[in-house]
Design a protein around this motif. Structure first.
Motif, mmCIF file in Angstrom:
data_model
loop_
_atom_site.group_PDB
_atom_site.id
_atom_site.type_symbol
_atom_site.label_atom_id
_atom_site.label_comp_id
_atom_site.label_asym_id
_atom_site.label_seq_id
_atom_site.Cartn_x
_atom_site.Cartn_y
_atom_site.Cartn_z
ATOM 1 N N ARG A 31 -12.332 0.123 3.701
ATOM 2 C CA ARG A 31 -11.787 0.194 2.337
ATOM 3 C C ARG A 31 -10.304 0.493 2.456
ATOM 4 O O ARG A 31 -9.895 1.222 3.356
ATOM 5 C CB ARG A 31 -12.441 1.307 1.523
ATOM 6 C CG ARG A 31 -13.834 1.023 1.070
ATOM 7 C CD ARG A 31 -14.296 2.140 0.133
ATOM 8 N NE ARG A 31 -15.682 1.984 -0.204
ATOM 9 C CZ ARG A 31 -16.095 1.478 -1.369
ATOM 10 N NH1 ARG A 31 -15.235 1.129 -2.291
ATOM 11 N NH2 ARG A 31 -17.383 1.355 -1.610
ATOM 12 N N PRO A 32 -9.505 -0.013 1.539
ATOM 13 C CA PRO A 32 -8.068 0.278 1.591
ATOM 14 C C PRO A 32 -7.778 1.728 1.199
ATOM 15 O O PRO A 32 -8.461 2.300 0.338
ATOM 16 C CB PRO A 32 -7.467 -0.699 0.579
ATOM 17 C CG PRO A 32 -8.590 -1.045 -0.349
ATOM 18 C CD PRO A 32 -9.862 -0.932 0.456
ATOM 19 N N MET A 33 -6.776 2.312 1.837
ATOM 20 C CA MET A 33 -6.413 3.697 1.535
ATOM 21 C C MET A 33 -6.005 3.852 0.078
ATOM 22 O O MET A 33 -6.259 4.903 -0.521
ATOM 23 C CB MET A 33 -5.298 4.178 2.462
ATOM 24 C CG MET A 33 -4.901 5.625 2.219
ATOM 25 S SD MET A 33 -6.269 6.835 2.241
ATOM 26 C CE MET A 33 -6.567 6.946 3.971
ATOM 27 N N SER A 34 -5.427 2.821 -0.517
ATOM 28 C CA SER A 34 -5.032 2.914 -1.924
ATOM 29 C C SER A 34 -6.244 3.230 -2.808
ATOM 30 O O SER A 34 -6.153 4.006 -3.758
ATOM 31 C CB SER A 34 -4.360 1.623 -2.390
ATOM 32 O OG SER A 34 -5.231 0.513 -2.213
ATOM 33 N N GLU A 35 -7.388 2.661 -2.478
ATOM 34 C CA GLU A 35 -8.627 2.938 -3.209
ATOM 35 C C GLU A 35 -9.052 4.399 -2.997
ATOM 36 O O GLU A 35 -9.496 5.074 -3.915
ATOM 37 C CB GLU A 35 -9.725 1.992 -2.747
ATOM 38 C CG GLU A 35 -10.990 2.067 -3.551
ATOM 39 C CD GLU A 35 -12.010 1.030 -3.097
ATOM 40 O OE1 GLU A 35 -13.199 1.402 -3.016
ATOM 41 O OE2 GLU A 35 -11.631 -0.119 -2.824
#
Length: 132
Positions: free
Chosen positions: A16-20
Motif C-alpha cells: 500500500r502507498p505510504m500516502s494511504e
C-alpha cells in the motif's frame, strides 16, 4: 489479526502507498495514534530491529536526518529509542514517528523474511497480497 494489523503490514511491505497510511493515521484520534505507534514499536522489536537498521530506515522513510525521530533512532539502544519515538506527542512528530516506525518494521521484517522465512513460514503477514 485485524484490519489495522493487515494495513500496517501492507504498508511495511510496500503493498500500500505510504500516502494511504498517513491519511489513515491522521484520521485517528490521539489515543488511537499512540496505540498504533506502540504497536509498531513492539513489532519492530519482535522483528529484531538492530541499530544498523537506522540509516536505511531513515532514508526509506523520507525523513531528514535532523527530524526528531531520525535523531532519536540514531542514538542509544534501539529498543529504548523506538519507545521514545513511539512516545512523541506533537502531531507533526507523530506523523514522522509513524513513517519511521513503518520503515524500521520494513527493514527488520524484510531481513527476518530473507533469513528465516524464505523457504516458507506460518507468519500470516508474510502471505499478504497487494490491496485492490
Amino acid at each position: 489479526m485485524n484490519e489495522r494489523d493487515v494495513l500496517l503490514n501492507e504498508l511495511a511491505q510496500g503493498l500500500r502507498p505510504m500516502s494511504e497510511g498517513i491519511e489513515w493515521f491522521d484520521d485517528l484520534d490521539s489515543e488511537e495514534q499512540s496505540e498504533v505507534l506502540l504497536f509498531l514499536r513492539h513489532h519492530c522489536v519482535q522483528a529484531r530491529a538492530v541499530a544498523e537498521d537506522a540509516s536505511e530506515s531513515i532514508s526509506s522513510s523520507g525523513l531528514r536526518p535532523t527530524h526528531t525521530p531520525a535523531v532519536l533512532i540514531s542514538r542509544g539502544r534501539i529498543d529504548v529509542q523506538l519507545g521514545k519515538i513511539a512516545g512523541l506527542t506533537p502531531v507533526d512528530e507523530r506523523r514522522k514517528a509513524f513513517r519511521l516506525l513503518i520503515a524500521v518494521l520494513a527493514v527488520a521484517d524484510g531481513r527476518r523474511r530473507e533469513r528465516f522465512c524464505s523457504g516458507g513460514c506460518g507468519h500470516w503477514w508474510h502471505h499478504l497480497c497487494a490491496a485492490d
